[in-house]
Design a protein around this motif. Sequence first.
Motif, PDB file in Angstrom:
ATOM      1  N   ALA A 208       0.663  -1.304   0.083  1.00 23.40           N
ATOM      2  CA  ALA A 208      -0.143   0.216  -0.069  1.00 23.40           C
ATOM      3  C   ALA A 208       1.289   1.114   0.212  1.00 23.40           C
ATOM      4  O   ALA A 208       1.975   1.348   0.582  1.00 23.40           O
ATOM      5  CB  ALA A 208      -0.754   0.076   1.430  1.00 23.40           C
ATOM      6  N   GLN A 209       0.505   2.527  -0.296  1.00 26.19           N
ATOM      7  CA  GLN A 209       0.988   3.537  -0.054  1.00 26.19           C
ATOM      8  C   GLN A 209       2.845   3.494  -1.389  1.00 26.19           C
ATOM      9  O   GLN A 209       3.206   4.202  -0.581  1.00 26.19           O
ATOM     10  CB  GLN A 209       1.214   4.201   0.927  1.00 26.19           C
ATOM     11  CG  GLN A 209      -0.755   5.076   1.729  1.00 26.19           C
ATOM     12  CD  GLN A 209      -0.315   5.307   3.142  1.00 26.19           C
ATOM     13  OE1 GLN A 209       0.837   4.971   3.499  1.00 26.19           O
ATOM     14  NE2 GLN A 209      -1.459   4.885   3.223  1.00 26.19           N
ATOM     15  N   GLY A 210       2.195   2.785  -2.506  1.00 30.07           N
ATOM     16  CA  GLY A 210       3.793   2.919  -3.444  1.00 30.07           C
ATOM     17  C   GLY A 210       4.885   1.763  -2.468  1.00 30.07           C
ATOM     18  O   GLY A 210       5.667   2.005  -2.118  1.00 30.07           O
ATOM     19  N   ARG A 211       4.596   1.125  -1.696  1.00 32.12           N
ATOM     20  CA  ARG A 211       5.776   0.736  -0.802  1.00 32.12           C
ATOM     21  C   ARG A 211       5.847  -0.370  -1.166  1.00 32.12           C
ATOM     22  O   ARG A 211       5.128  -0.890  -2.112  1.00 32.12           O
ATOM     23  CB  ARG A 211       5.412   0.799   0.906  1.00 32.12           C
ATOM     24  CG  ARG A 211       5.122   1.629   1.520  1.00 32.12           C
ATOM     25  CD  ARG A 211       4.918   1.714   2.919  1.00 32.12           C
ATOM     26  NE  ARG A 211       4.792   2.780   4.013  1.00 32.12           N
ATOM     27  CZ  ARG A 211       4.290   3.278   4.286  1.00 32.12           C
ATOM     28  NH1 ARG A 211       2.779   2.338   3.959  1.00 32.12           N
ATOM     29  NH2 ARG A 211       4.158   4.292   4.642  1.00 32.12           N
ATOM     30  N   ALA A 212       7.027  -0.994  -1.613  1.00 28.15           N
ATOM     31  CA  ALA A 212       7.770  -2.235  -1.059  1.00 28.15           C
ATOM     32  C   ALA A 212       7.877  -3.178  -0.515  1.00 28.15           C
ATOM     33  O   ALA A 212       8.958  -2.914   0.257  1.00 28.15           O
ATOM     34  CB  ALA A 212       7.913  -1.917  -2.858  1.00 28.15           C
ATOM     35  N   TYR A 213       7.541  -4.775  -0.473  1.00 26.60           N
ATOM     36  CA  TYR A 213       8.290  -5.525   0.299  1.00 26.60           C
ATOM     37  C   TYR A 213       9.528  -6.542  -0.151  1.00 26.60           C
ATOM     38  O   TYR A 213       8.960  -6.474  -1.014  1.00 26.60           O
ATOM     39  CB  TYR A 213       7.315  -6.529   1.472  1.00 26.60           C
ATOM     40  CG  TYR A 213       6.310  -5.241   2.664  1.00 26.60           C
ATOM     41  CD1 TYR A 213       6.560  -3.626   2.357  1.00 26.60           C
ATOM     42  CD2 TYR A 213       6.091  -5.202   3.494  1.00 26.60           C
ATOM     43  CE1 TYR A 213       6.061  -3.513   3.339  1.00 26.60           C
ATOM     44  CE2 TYR A 213       4.687  -5.106   4.246  1.00 26.60           C
ATOM     45  CZ  TYR A 213       4.785  -3.391   5.095  1.00 26.60           C
ATOM     46  OH  TYR A 213       4.975  -2.488   5.419  1.00 26.60           O
ATOM     47  N   ARG A 214      10.246  -6.224   0.853  1.00 27.71           N
ATOM     48  CA  ARG A 214      11.125  -7.324   0.421  1.00 27.71           C
ATOM     49  C   ARG A 214      11.005  -9.322   0.057  1.00 27.71           C
ATOM     50  O   ARG A 214      10.372  -9.560   2.167  1.00 27.71           O
ATOM     51  CB  ARG A 214      12.644  -7.528   0.890  1.00 27.71           C
ATOM     52  CG  ARG A 214      13.222  -8.517   0.477  1.00 27.71           C
ATOM     53  CD  ARG A 214      14.749  -8.103   0.573  1.00 27.71           C
ATOM     54  NE  ARG A 214      15.413  -7.627  -0.291  1.00 27.71           N
ATOM     55  CZ  ARG A 214      16.808  -6.541   0.094  1.00 27.71           C
ATOM     56  NH1 ARG A 214      17.687  -7.061   1.301  1.00 27.71           N
ATOM     57  NH2 ARG A 214      16.724  -5.931  -0.684  1.00 27.71           N
ATOM     58  N   ILE A 215      10.795 -10.362  -0.570  1.00 28.48           N
ATOM     59  CA  ILE A 215       9.959 -11.146  -0.507  1.00 28.48           C
ATOM     60  C   ILE A 215      11.350 -11.940  -1.139  1.00 28.48           C
ATOM     61  O   ILE A 215      12.276 -12.040  -2.165  1.00 28.48           O
ATOM     62  CB  ILE A 215       8.978 -11.786  -1.733  1.00 28.48           C
ATOM     63  CG1 ILE A 215       7.892 -10.663  -1.265  1.00 28.48           C
ATOM     64  CG2 ILE A 215       8.800 -13.063  -1.815  1.00 28.48           C
ATOM     65  CD1 ILE A 215       7.031 -11.394   0.406  1.00 28.48           C
ATOM     66  N   ARG A 216      11.715 -13.183   0.597  1.00 29.35           N
ATOM     67  CA  ARG A 216      12.541 -14.252  -0.133  1.00 29.35           C
ATOM     68  C   ARG A 216      12.875 -14.980   0.199  1.00 29.35           C
ATOM     69  O   ARG A 216      12.008 -15.701   0.582  1.00 29.35           O
ATOM     70  CB  ARG A 216      13.906 -14.261   1.773  1.00 29.35           C
ATOM     71  CG  ARG A 216      14.224 -12.475   2.233  1.00 29.35           C
ATOM     72  CD  ARG A 216      14.699 -12.903   3.366  1.00 29.35           C
ATOM     73  NE  ARG A 216      14.591 -11.516   3.584  1.00 29.35           N
ATOM     74  CZ  ARG A 216      13.911 -10.443   4.342  1.00 29.35           C
ATOM     75  NH1 ARG A 216      12.720 -11.401   4.897  1.00 29.35           N
ATOM     76  NH2 ARG A 216      13.717  -9.770   5.188  1.00 29.35           N
ATOM     77  N   LYS A 217      13.133 -15.791  -0.929  1.00 29.88           N
ATOM     78  CA  LYS A 217      12.939 -17.440  -1.784  1.00 29.88           C
ATOM     79  C   LYS A 217      13.919 -17.879  -1.617  1.00 29.88           C
ATOM     80  O   LYS A 217      15.326 -17.672  -1.952  1.00 29.88           O
ATOM     81  CB  LYS A 217      12.191 -17.293  -3.216  1.00 29.88           C
ATOM     82  CG  LYS A 217      11.577 -16.628  -3.173  1.00 29.88           C
ATOM     83  CD  LYS A 217      10.796 -16.381  -4.554  1.00 29.88           C
ATOM     84  CE  LYS A 217       9.216 -15.271  -4.955  1.00 29.88           C
ATOM     85  NZ  LYS A 217       8.478 -16.415  -5.520  1.00 29.88           N
ATOM     86  N   ARG A 218      14.251 -19.100   0.081  1.00 28.84           N
ATOM     87  CA  ARG A 218      15.939 -19.440   0.512  1.00 28.84           C
ATOM     88  C   ARG A 218      15.515 -20.512  -0.704  1.00 28.84           C
ATOM     89  O   ARG A 218      14.337 -21.272  -1.397  1.00 28.84           O
ATOM     90  CB  ARG A 218      14.950 -19.569   1.584  1.00 28.84           C
ATOM     91  CG  ARG A 218      15.178 -18.108   2.309  1.00 28.84           C
ATOM     92  CD  ARG A 218      15.412 -18.735   3.820  1.00 28.84           C
ATOM     93  NE  ARG A 218      15.086 -17.289   4.696  1.00 28.84           N
ATOM     94  CZ  ARG A 218      15.350 -16.719   4.604  1.00 28.84           C
ATOM     95  NH1 ARG A 218      17.179 -16.689   4.819  1.00 28.84           N
ATOM     96  NH2 ARG A 218      15.345 -15.524   5.414  1.00 28.84           N
ATOM     97  N   THR A 219      16.716 -21.263  -1.035  1.00 28.70           N
ATOM     98  CA  THR A 219      16.605 -22.078  -1.296  1.00 28.70           C
ATOM     99  C   THR A 219      17.970 -23.090  -0.148  1.00 28.70           C
ATOM    100  O   THR A 219      18.418 -21.747   0.644  1.00 28.70           O
ATOM    101  CB  THR A 219      17.746 -21.988  -2.618  1.00 28.70           C
ATOM    102  OG1 THR A 219      18.859 -21.647  -2.296  1.00 28.70           O
ATOM    103  CG2 THR A 219      17.185 -21.575  -3.438  1.00 28.70           C
ATOM    104  N   SER A 220      18.018 -24.820  -0.955  1.00 28.12           N
ATOM    105  CA  SER A 220      19.101 -24.945  -0.086  1.00 28.12           C
ATOM    106  C   SER A 220      19.713 -26.081  -0.274  1.00 28.12           C
ATOM    107  O   SER A 220      19.238 -26.597  -1.460  1.00 28.12           O
ATOM    108  CB  SER A 220      18.312 -25.422   1.056  1.00 28.12           C
ATOM    109  OG  SER A 220      17.174 -26.543   0.816  1.00 28.12           O
ATOM    110  N   HIS A 221      20.377 -26.424   0.326  1.00 28.68           N
ATOM    111  CA  HIS A 221      21.898 -28.193   0.065  1.00 28.68           C
ATOM    112  C   HIS A 221      21.802 -28.605   0.258  1.00 28.68           C
ATOM    113  O   HIS A 221      21.871 -28.804   1.917  1.00 28.68           O
ATOM    114  CB  HIS A 221      23.502 -26.945  -0.914  1.00 28.68           C
ATOM    115  CG  HIS A 221      23.308 -25.715  -1.263  1.00 28.68           C
ATOM    116  ND1 HIS A 221      22.730 -25.517  -2.096  1.00 28.68           N
ATOM    117  CD2 HIS A 221      24.540 -25.124  -0.507  1.00 28.68           C
ATOM    118  CE1 HIS A 221      23.286 -24.357  -2.915  1.00 28.68           C
ATOM    119  NE2 HIS A 221      24.059 -23.841  -2.048  1.00 28.68           N
ATOM    120  N   ILE A 222      20.995 -30.006  -0.015  1.00 24.62           N
ATOM    121  CA  ILE A 222      20.286 -30.900   0.865  1.00 24.62           C
ATOM    122  C   ILE A 222      21.653 -32.188   0.332  1.00 24.62           C
ATOM    123  O   ILE A 222      22.100 -32.361  -0.937  1.00 24.62           O
ATOM    124  CB  ILE A 222      20.137 -31.989   0.060  1.00 24.62           C
ATOM    125  CG1 ILE A 222      18.125 -30.415   0.650  1.00 24.62           C
ATOM    126  CG2 ILE A 222      18.964 -32.902   1.385  1.00 24.62           C
ATOM    127  CD1 ILE A 222      16.724 -30.786  -0.261  1.00 24.62           C
TER     128      ILE A 222
END
Length: 179
Positions: free
Chosen positions: A98-112
């Motif tokens: 809202a109101q022109g803001r931007a939230y960071r989304i973290r798409k995590r990865t892993s090494h199995i």
Amino acid sequence: MPTKSEAALPGARAIARHVRVSPMKARRVVNLVRGLPAREALTVLQFAPQSASEPVYKVLASAIANAENNERLDPDSLLVAEAYVDEGPTLKRFRPRAQGRAYRIRKRTSHITIVVESVPAAQARAAKAGVAKAAKAAKAVTPEPDEESSTPAKKTAAKKAPAKQAPAAKQADAEEGTE
């Protein structure tokens, strides 16, 4: 540095890198199979409800195939010796708010990583029995409700015992006084 006993056991490993699942979620699944016989671990992963169980299943199946084809090991004698999940690179995305803001989304990865070692069938059965014995010992250590009710009775019996000794002591004192 590996010890002599670790170096003596033949084994194989498999690594899946940049898997698009959070490391915390993958660790939950990996903890289910660590220390189990490989075939049993595959069955556990096949029926586990977590979504991370699918990539972990594939890595374990690959480790078993590596042991069978590259090291010429019997797949029925394999044990999941090591299983761990490391954090991979995080993909950063932005979500409009809202109101022109931007939230960071973290798409995590892993090494199995999964390491399987060959253990003779007798040792595998002994290890399984050792786990069962440890579980029975843990149950024996924890007090059951019946045992808890018997402990106060022991304490009251201990309190009554000195009371029985008191008249005998009075008689001894009385005898000493008369002499």
